[in-house]
Structure formats: structure tokens, C-alpha cells
Motif scaffolding. Sequence first.
Motif, PDB file in Angstrom:
ATOM      1  N   LYS A 269       0.837  -1.204   0.000  1.00 15.76           N
ATOM      2  CA  LYS A 269       0.000   0.000   0.000  1.00 15.76           C
ATOM      3  C   LYS A 269       0.873   1.256   0.000  1.00 15.76           C
ATOM      4  O   LYS A 269       0.587   2.235  -0.691  1.00 15.76           O
ATOM      5  N   PHE A 270       1.930   1.194   0.790  1.00 13.66           N
ATOM      6  CA  PHE A 270       2.842   2.333   0.874  1.00 13.66           C
ATOM      7  C   PHE A 270       3.521   2.577  -0.468  1.00 13.66           C
ATOM      8  O   PHE A 270       3.601   3.714  -0.950  1.00 13.66           O
ATOM      9  N   MET A 271       4.016   1.513  -1.089  1.00 14.42           N
ATOM     10  CA  MET A 271       4.683   1.658  -2.390  1.00 14.42           C
ATOM     11  C   MET A 271       3.721   2.224  -3.428  1.00 14.42           C
ATOM     12  O   MET A 271       4.090   3.119  -4.198  1.00 14.42           O
ATOM     13  N   ASN A 272       2.493   1.716  -3.452  1.00 10.94           N
ATOM     14  CA  ASN A 272       1.518   2.190  -4.431  1.00 10.94           C
ATOM     15  C   ASN A 272       1.238   3.683  -4.248  1.00 10.94           C
ATOM     16  O   ASN A 272       1.079   4.431  -5.212  1.00 10.94           O
ATOM     17  N   TYR A 273       1.223   4.122  -3.000  1.00  7.06           N
ATOM     18  CA  TYR A 273       1.006   5.536  -2.693  1.00  7.06           C
ATOM     19  C   TYR A 273       2.214   6.364  -3.114  1.00  7.06           C
ATOM     20  O   TYR A 273       2.082   7.442  -3.703  1.00  7.06           O
ATOM     21  N   ALA A 274       3.406   5.851  -2.812  1.00 10.21           N
ATOM     22  CA  ALA A 274       4.650   6.612  -3.029  1.00 10.21           C
ATOM     23  C   ALA A 274       4.899   6.939  -4.488  1.00 10.21           C
ATOM     24  O   ALA A 274       5.534   7.954  -4.803  1.00 10.21           O
ATOM     25  N   ILE A 275       4.417   6.108  -5.410  1.00 12.71           N
ATOM     26  CA  ILE A 275       4.662   6.347  -6.833  1.00 12.71           C
ATOM     27  C   ILE A 275       3.504   7.093  -7.489  1.00 12.71           C
ATOM     28  O   ILE A 275       3.463   7.229  -8.722  1.00 12.71           O
ATOM     29  N   GLY A 276       2.596   7.608  -6.679  1.00 10.10           N
ATOM     30  CA  GLY A 276       1.457   8.350  -7.197  1.00 10.10           C
ATOM     31  C   GLY A 276       1.833   9.739  -7.673  1.00 10.10           C
ATOM     32  O   GLY A 276       2.943  10.238  -7.454  1.00 10.10           O
ATOM     33  N   THR A 277       0.878  10.400  -8.308  1.00  7.78           N
ATOM     34  CA  THR A 277       1.119  11.712  -8.903  1.00  7.78           C
ATOM     35  C   THR A 277       1.437  12.789  -7.877  1.00  7.78           C
ATOM     36  O   THR A 277       2.384  13.567  -8.047  1.00  7.78           O
ATOM     37  N   ALA A 278       0.638  12.853  -6.803  1.00  7.53           N
ATOM     38  CA  ALA A 278       0.844  13.912  -5.805  1.00  7.53           C
ATOM     39  C   ALA A 278       2.214  13.814  -5.131  1.00  7.53           C
ATOM     40  O   ALA A 278       2.926  14.824  -5.022  1.00  7.53           O
ATOM     41  N   PRO A 279       2.651  12.625  -4.667  1.00  7.37           N
ATOM     42  CA  PRO A 279       4.000  12.538  -4.090  1.00  7.37           C
ATOM     43  C   PRO A 279       5.092  12.904  -5.090  1.00  7.37           C
ATOM     44  O   PRO A 279       6.064  13.568  -4.740  1.00  7.37           O
ATOM     45  N   ALA A 280       4.931  12.457  -6.351  1.00  2.47           N
ATOM     46  CA  ALA A 280       5.945  12.766  -7.371  1.00  2.47           C
ATOM     47  C   ALA A 280       6.042  14.263  -7.614  1.00  2.47           C
ATOM     48  O   ALA A 280       7.139  14.818  -7.764  1.00  2.47           O
ATOM     49  N   GLN A 281       4.907  14.924  -7.643  1.00  2.00           N
ATOM     50  CA  GLN A 281       4.896  16.373  -7.844  1.00  2.00           C
ATOM     51  C   GLN A 281       5.560  17.081  -6.668  1.00  2.00           C
ATOM     52  O   GLN A 281       6.369  17.999  -6.855  1.00  2.00           O
ATOM     53  N   CYS A 282       5.238  16.648  -5.472  1.00  2.00           N
ATOM     54  CA  CYS A 282       5.812  17.259  -4.269  1.00  2.00           C
ATOM     55  C   CYS A 282       7.333  17.097  -4.242  1.00  2.00           C
ATOM     56  O   CYS A 282       8.064  18.046  -3.962  1.00  2.00           O
ATOM     57  N   MET A 283       7.833  15.898  -4.557  1.00  8.69           N
ATOM     58  CA  MET A 283       9.276  15.652  -4.547  1.00  8.69           C
ATOM     59  C   MET A 283       9.979  16.506  -5.605  1.00  8.69           C
ATOM     60  O   MET A 283      11.063  17.042  -5.372  1.00  8.69           O
ATOM     61  N   ALA A 284       9.334  16.647  -6.766  1.00  5.72           N
ATOM     62  CA  ALA A 284       9.927  17.448  -7.835  1.00  5.72           C
ATOM     63  C   ALA A 284       9.999  18.918  -7.457  1.00  5.72           C
ATOM     64  O   ALA A 284      10.979  19.608  -7.765  1.00  5.72           O
TER      65      ALA A 284
END
Length: 344
Positions: A269-284
Amino acid sequence: MLSKVALVALLAAAPGAVMAQESITVATYGGEWGAAMQACIIDPFTRDTSIRVVPEPGVSGVTLSKLRQQKDAPTLDAVWIDGGVSEIAAGDGVIASVDLTKVPAVSGMIPEGVYKGADGKIFALSTGFYSLGLAYNARDIKQAPVSWLDLWKPEFAGAVTFPSPSNAMGVPFIVHLAGLTGGSIDNVTPAFEKLKQLKVAAYFDTAGAGTNLFQSGEVVVGAHYASSAYALRDQKLPIAFVVPKEGAIGGDIRLHLVANSKKQALAEKFMNYAIGTAPAQCMAERIYVGPATTNVTLSENAKQRMPWGADGSIKSLALPDWVKINANRAAIIEAFNRTVVAKK
């Protein structure tokens, strides 16, 4: 009046009885990278799922050692590990394969961010790309460097830096240079012959040490990380970053599931969340890593600071062949110490 025993029994039987919070332990990084993971992925995941994540900061080599020591009874459930070490961990059997039915968000990733072994099974997923390119002091250097080979310009003699092989990008830098000077990953001699001619101020083992060289003014140009160069600019220092015409050298931060974890479902569940759009945008937006997830909308500021440059893409990065690099790593390090360090 109810006795204490009766009160406890009543509370336990009540529909709203407080349950122990589910949790997983995840190996992360320290410093600004770990802070970004906490803010962009870990805290939002806990907020949205009520699953607590216990971060265990460390470097990739130490995390791999823990996985090896705890192979049959791991205390970690998911781990972030750098490219290169990631392949070693998969080969050691301490990483679990990713089941697409449990991590369906993989369908929204770019192919370069999905790592498969020889068996075709996925062993790691990227949560952002970084790059090693050319950083320089724009106050001291009026004409920006455009090529890796510009480091050898006479006017830069004695004020140059690049990562040593102990740094994550050190060996890939040597291999990339070999390709530019007539060699290859199987023949890095031309790279060492070229490096012997380079008058450096110092090599750096960590990104922080490289940054210190620019901050102190000891170096004016060198191979350095894009994110580090932009962090210096944010400190109002006159440091600029260039993607060399031969390409910046790419790397990424990868998330893995730990083999034999008793909490694999939660880790998935954590991995599926981590590769989502919102986390990716935040990290970028926060540390300027290039998204491995598609359909991420970036601010103009983040677009300008992507590891592949404002007008580039993942195709602009020279991505290391980590399997071949790992096979040649020991020999490359030995040759570097013998031919380059000894000369200095």
C-alpha cells in the motif's frame, strides 16, 4: 459502580474501542532527501491511510547490510536504496518482487522508472531521478561550460572537482568519461589517462563535501549534482548548473519491498502511494528530482531545475548500466587509486 475489570471489558467490547495502529518500518535517507520523503510521501500516506510509517534513515550500503543480516526475519518492510546497490540487493534475494495487482499505480510510470530482473519480475520502482552535470561559479566564469571536456580548460586548472569512486556517481562518471575518450565500460584506461591530466582542487566523497568546495571558493567548476547546485543558488551564491551536451549522468532513488516482511500488504500500500502523482509532484517541487510518474504538472521554477534541464526529458540523461558497472566496480576503484590518486 463498575469495577476496573468490568470497565476494561466493557471498553474492549465497545464498537469504538481503540485499536493498535498499524505500522511499517521504512529505510529512508537522511538530510534534505529524508525530509522531502517525510513531507511528500510518509506524512501524507499516514494522514490518508492511518498507517504509521517509522522511518529509519541511512545510506544505501548500510541498509543493504541490514537486509543481509536480517534476511529471514527483517525489521524493515520497505526500503529506499540507490541505483547500483539496488541491483545488488535484488541479486542477494533480500528484495521481494512487485505484484502489479497489489501495486497498480505502476501503470502510470515511465518505463525507465520500473526495474526488472533477468526473470522479468519488477524489483524496484523509482521515486525520482537526479543528475550529475556541470556546476560552476557564474561570477568567476563568464562563459558557461558546455561539455564535460571543458573541465580540462587551462583557465580552470587547480579549481576543479568531481566525485571519487566512493560517491554514488563516481564510477558512473569514470565510465561516462571513458565513452567520451575512446574507451568503454570494459576499457576505462582512456578515462584514467584523461583524468591524470586534470588539475583538481579535490575530489569529493559526498554531495555535501562537493557543495562545501563551491561554498569555500576552493573550486569554480566541476561535476556536481543538479539539486546541490540549485540549493547553493537558493542560498544566494552565484552557482549555476549546466546539462553537458554529451548528457548529464542520471541516477535515481528507488523504493523496494523487503523479502520475508510480515507486513508485505501494508508495504505494498505504501509503495503504491509513493509512486502516485501527488508525491511525485511534491518531490519534484521540493528537491527537483525528475518524476518517474507520468502526468505530473510542475511549476515553472521546478521545470527550470529538472535534472535533465528545462527543455530535456529522461532521454537526456545518460543512465548507467549498473549490472556492468557493479561487475567492474572493484577493478575501476583499484585503477583509480593506482593511477589518479597516486599521481595527485
